[in-house]
Design a protein around this motif. Sequence first.
Motif, short mmCIF file in Angstrom:
data_model
loop_
_atom_site.label_atom_id
_atom_site.label_comp_id
_atom_site.label_asym_id
_atom_site.label_seq_id
_atom_site.Cartn_x
_atom_site.Cartn_y
_atom_site.Cartn_z
N ASP A 57 -10.75 -2.42 28.78
CA ASP A 57 -10.27 -2.78 27.45
C ASP A 57 -10.06 -1.48 26.68
O ASP A 57 -11.02 -0.78 26.36
CB ASP A 57 -11.29 -3.67 26.74
CG ASP A 57 -10.85 -4.04 25.32
OD1 ASP A 57 -9.75 -3.61 24.92
OD2 ASP A 57 -11.61 -4.75 24.63
N CYS A 58 -8.81 -1.14 26.42
CA CYS A 58 -8.48 0.13 25.75
C CYS A 58 -8.03 -0.08 24.32
O CYS A 58 -7.37 0.80 23.73
CB CYS A 58 -7.39 0.87 26.54
SG CYS A 58 -7.86 1.29 28.23
N SER A 59 -8.36 -1.21 23.76
CA SER A 59 -7.88 -1.53 22.41
C SER A 59 -8.39 -0.54 21.37
O SER A 59 -7.74 -0.31 20.34
CB SER A 59 -8.30 -2.95 22.03
OG SER A 59 -9.71 -3.10 22.07
N ASN A 60 -9.55 0.07 21.62
CA ASN A 60 -10.10 1.04 20.65
C ASN A 60 -9.29 2.33 20.58
O ASN A 60 -9.47 3.14 19.67
CB ASN A 60 -11.55 1.36 20.98
CG ASN A 60 -12.49 0.22 20.65
OD1 ASN A 60 -12.17 -0.64 19.85
ND2 ASN A 60 -13.66 0.21 21.27
N LEU A 61 -8.42 2.53 21.57
CA LEU A 61 -7.59 3.73 21.55
C LEU A 61 -6.44 3.63 20.55
O LEU A 61 -5.83 4.63 20.20
CB LEU A 61 -7.01 3.99 22.96
CG LEU A 61 -8.02 4.35 24.05
CD1 LEU A 61 -7.31 4.46 25.39
CD2 LEU A 61 -8.73 5.65 23.72
N TRP A 62 -6.15 2.40 20.12
CA TRP A 62 -5.07 2.19 19.17
C TRP A 62 -5.62 2.25 17.74
O TRP A 62 -6.67 1.69 17.45
CB TRP A 62 -4.40 0.84 19.40
CG TRP A 62 -3.83 0.73 20.78
CD1 TRP A 62 -4.41 0.17 21.87
CD2 TRP A 62 -2.58 1.26 21.22
NE1 TRP A 62 -3.60 0.30 22.98
CE2 TRP A 62 -2.47 0.96 22.61
CE3 TRP A 62 -1.54 1.94 20.59
CZ2 TRP A 62 -1.36 1.34 23.36
CZ3 TRP A 62 -0.44 2.32 21.35
CH2 TRP A 62 -0.35 2.01 22.71
N ILE A 63 -4.91 2.96 16.89
CA ILE A 63 -5.38 3.11 15.51
C ILE A 63 -4.29 2.66 14.55
O ILE A 63 -3.10 2.69 14.88
CB ILE A 63 -5.77 4.57 15.19
CG1 ILE A 63 -4.56 5.51 15.34
CG2 ILE A 63 -6.92 5.04 16.07
CD1 ILE A 63 -4.84 6.93 14.90
N ASP A 64 -4.72 2.25 13.39
CA ASP A 64 -3.79 1.89 12.32
C ASP A 64 -3.49 3.16 11.53
O ASP A 64 -4.34 3.66 10.79
CB ASP A 64 -4.41 0.82 11.41
CG ASP A 64 -3.41 0.28 10.40
OD1 ASP A 64 -2.43 0.98 10.11
OD2 ASP A 64 -3.62 -0.84 9.90
N THR A 65 -2.30 3.69 11.71
CA THR A 65 -1.97 4.99 11.11
C THR A 65 -1.86 4.94 9.59
O THR A 65 -1.78 5.98 8.94
CB THR A 65 -0.64 5.52 11.69
OG1 THR A 65 0.38 4.55 11.48
CG2 THR A 65 -0.78 5.78 13.18
N GLU A 66 -1.86 3.73 9.03
CA GLU A 66 -1.80 3.62 7.57
C GLU A 66 -3.17 3.83 6.94
O GLU A 66 -3.27 4.17 5.77
CB GLU A 66 -1.25 2.26 7.16
CG GLU A 66 0.23 2.05 7.50
CD GLU A 66 0.76 0.75 6.94
OE1 GLU A 66 0.00 0.09 6.19
OE2 GLU A 66 1.90 0.39 7.25
N PHE A 67 -4.21 3.62 7.71
CA PHE A 67 -5.56 3.70 7.14
C PHE A 67 -6.46 4.70 7.86
O PHE A 67 -7.57 4.97 7.40
CB PHE A 67 -6.23 2.31 7.18
CG PHE A 67 -5.45 1.25 6.45
CD1 PHE A 67 -5.54 1.15 5.07
CD2 PHE A 67 -4.63 0.37 7.13
CE1 PHE A 67 -4.82 0.18 4.38
CE2 PHE A 67 -3.91 -0.61 6.46
CZ PHE A 67 -4.01 -0.70 5.07
#
Length: 242
Positions: free
Chosen positions: A23-33
């Motif tokens: 599960d690599c979902s933590n590698l994705w970030i919300d660049t707005e915050f």
Amino acid sequence: MNELIENNVITKLDEIQKHYILDCSNLWIDTEFTNYTVLSFSEVQRIFQAENINNFLLLRYFIFLVGTISSKINVYLENGECKNRVVGNFTIDYLSELSGISERSVIEYNKTLEELGLLYVFRQQDFVIDKENNIKHLSNIYGRPCDIEYIKTFATNQQKYYESYRYVKNNISKVNNNRRLAQMYQQLLKGGGTDYTDGEVLDIYNYVISENKKYERLYEKKGCEDYLDKIRDTDIFKQFNF
């Protein structure tokens, strides 16, 4: 990979005959915050092509260094173009303190990154004298080589802002030379200047063209017609067959 799992960067869901389901979902970030640092694939490639160095540590330092390039500093070129996220101005000792890397390693990494074409450092070699007559060196300015024009401009602006020794010395010379060329141009318009050498006429021509381009760009940016009034006529130079 185990280190990434232990630090909850990725999650191991299952393992099937040496194959992992992650599960690599933590590698994705919300660049707005979330704050983030952007590296191109070619930059990562160059780092891992470097020899005789720990490539992973160099990559880690490069990510850190790029992260110190300020998003709050806007640099304006003389032609009015503006850009931010182009310069950093932390000192070697402060970079060492923030990164947890020795000053010697910071210097070596910077040198390697310069050799790889990933970093440009403007070394001030200049100083200011404060109110207590203490001599203080200006900090170096660094950034990506593609932004070299902005880095040099910011470094020059620093010299101007602090009225450094080099700026005061060079500025007096530049102002006097520009004034001299402007006066020589006026003599040409009046029909004088017959004793000017070819080199002197070429200097006058280059000065006028440079000034005209500056005012044209300022007009394009700000739309103020006062800048157009400052543009000098160049027909006088046709007789010199440039």
